[in-house]
Design a protein around this motif. Structure first.
Motif, short mmCIF file in Angstrom:
data_model
loop_
_atom_site.label_atom_id
_atom_site.label_comp_id
_atom_site.label_asym_id
_atom_site.label_seq_id
_atom_site.Cartn_x
_atom_site.Cartn_y
_atom_site.Cartn_z
N GLU A 244 0.84 -1.20 0.00
CA GLU A 244 0.00 0.00 0.00
C GLU A 244 0.88 1.25 0.00
N LEU A 245 1.93 1.24 0.81
CA LEU A 245 2.88 2.34 0.84
C LEU A 245 3.60 2.45 -0.50
N PHE A 246 3.90 1.32 -1.09
CA PHE A 246 4.56 1.29 -2.40
C PHE A 246 3.70 1.99 -3.45
N VAL A 247 2.42 1.66 -3.48
CA VAL A 247 1.51 2.28 -4.45
C VAL A 247 1.40 3.78 -4.20
N LEU A 250 4.40 5.50 -5.59
CA LEU A 250 4.39 5.52 -7.05
C LEU A 250 3.39 6.54 -7.59
N SER A 251 2.23 6.62 -6.96
CA SER A 251 1.14 7.46 -7.46
C SER A 251 1.01 8.81 -6.76
N PRO A 310 -5.97 -2.65 -10.13
CA PRO A 310 -6.83 -1.45 -10.22
C PRO A 310 -6.24 -0.18 -9.62
N PRO A 311 -5.63 -0.18 -8.41
CA PRO A 311 -5.06 1.07 -7.90
C PRO A 311 -3.92 1.60 -8.75
N LEU A 312 -3.21 0.71 -9.45
CA LEU A 312 -2.13 1.15 -10.33
C LEU A 312 -2.69 1.71 -11.63
N VAL A 317 -0.33 4.75 -13.17
CA VAL A 317 1.06 4.31 -12.95
C VAL A 317 1.51 3.46 -14.14
N ASP A 318 0.63 2.61 -14.66
CA ASP A 318 0.99 1.76 -15.80
C ASP A 318 1.35 2.59 -17.02
#
Length: 347
Positions: A244-247, A250-251, A310-312, A317-318
């Motif tokens: 979750e922290l990673f996402v 990134l975002s 989905p969050p990515l 991010v993709d």
């Protein structure tokens, strides 16, 4: 390029100074809660360092090596957990190397298979080729595919990019220092159960969680028969929070907790699987290997399409990663063309 070079210098300098602090000061404090408290400033530094990165790809690399790898290794160092790779008698260079890189140490499982250099280069070349084909397919034909097919391709890209980064890093480290990196995965697409899958996928994270979460939790509840189950659930929950922290890094957008839900669900399913296996111990009935692999990988893909990606996708991010990949390829082509032209002029 100047911004990247500046951030890289700040990144390396911050890590070096921080690990020198750990070596010269924290190592002199008795292991336990006091040493852990002395490391809190370093945990904070390693957590915010990725936020300095301006690109998604560099943020992901920085997060993996600092927020994930180094922080959890320092937790092992703080409490001198099982098979801690640190020794107070180690040299500063070795301490920094072991803390910052997933290098093989004496504590590394000796049963891990080593791959010949020729096979490693062949595998890396093949993975890069497949990765390029998949990226090109998504970039050129995304609108013609069903969204779920694009997500399935993303599953393949995720596996490939982790293996490619690990392979390139291992080759560079071996060439420069002669040290070997621990393997990143062990053919997770051949897993015959969820427990087997998570024992094959992203081995660095698996090993980190085993020593910092699973074993301490299992020891804390050693008097209860469900101690291993508590360790598994705790490990998956912590992994979910870290992802979750990673996402977020990134975002840079508020968490939706889908990533945490993905890992919690898998943790629950692994525990259920463990209970079923223990109740069927000694039984001869089991699913055919092909069917077991198909169900396992299918479950991972379906839950990944539902909660992991989905969050990515929602935060683009993709798209950013694909754009950065295209820019990098163009940069390599331009540089190669320029070098070729200069060599022809000199001739």
């Amino acid at each position: 390029m100047e911004a990247i070079a500046k951030n890289f210098i700040i990144y390396v300098s911050s890590i070096t100074v921080s690990l020198c602090y750990c070596y010269f000061l924290s190592s002199k404090i008795p292991k336990g809660i006091c040493r852990f408290i002395s490391l809190i400033p370093i945990f904070c530094i390693f957590t915010i360092l990725p936020l300095r990165c301006t690109y998604v790809f560099t943020t992901a690399i920085c997060f993996s090596f600092t927020t994930w790898l180094m922080n959890f290794k320092l937790i092992r160092f703080a409490f001198d957990l099982d098979e801690s790779p640190y020794r107070c008698s180690d040299s500063l260079i070795r301490f920094i190397t072991v803390a910052s890189l997933p290098v093989k140490t004496k504590s590394t499982d000796s049963t891990s298979a080593s791959t010949s250099p020729e096979r490693s280069w062949y595998k890396l070349g093949l993975q890069n080729l497949i990765f390029s084909i998949l990226v090109s397919t998504v970039n050129n034909y995304r609108d013609r595919f069903h969204p779920d097919i694009v997500l399935v391709i993303y599953c393949g890209l995720l596996f490939l990019i982790i293996d490619i980064i690990a392979g390139v890093s291992a080759a560079l480290l071996l060439f420069l220092t002669g040290l070997e990196l621990e393997p990143s995965s062990n053919e997770p697409y051949l897993a015959t159960s969820l427990q087997n899958f998570w024992g094959r996928w992203n081995l660095l994270v698996t090993k980190t969680l085993r020593y910092t979460v699973y074993k301490p939790v299992r020891s804390a509840f050693s008097d209860h028969k469900w101690a291993p189950h508590a360790g598994v659930l705790s490990s998956f929950f912590v992994s979910g929070l870290m992802h979750e922290l990673f996402v977020y890094q990134l975002s840079r957008e508020d968490p939706t907790w889908e990533m945490t839900s993905f890992f919690v669900i898998h943790g629950i399913c692994v525990v259920v699987e463990m209970i079923i296996k223990s109740n069927l111990a000694g039984g001869r009935w089991r699913l055919p290997k092909f069917l077991a692999t198909l169900l396992t990988v299918g479950f991972v893909v379906v839950t990944g399409l539902w909660l992991f990606f989905p969050p990515l996708i929602r935060t683009k991010v993709d798209v950013k990663v694909l754009m950065e990949h295209a820019s990098f390829v163009d940069f390599i082509k331009t540089t190669f063309y320029s070098m070729t032209q200069k060599s022809q002029i000199h001739v």
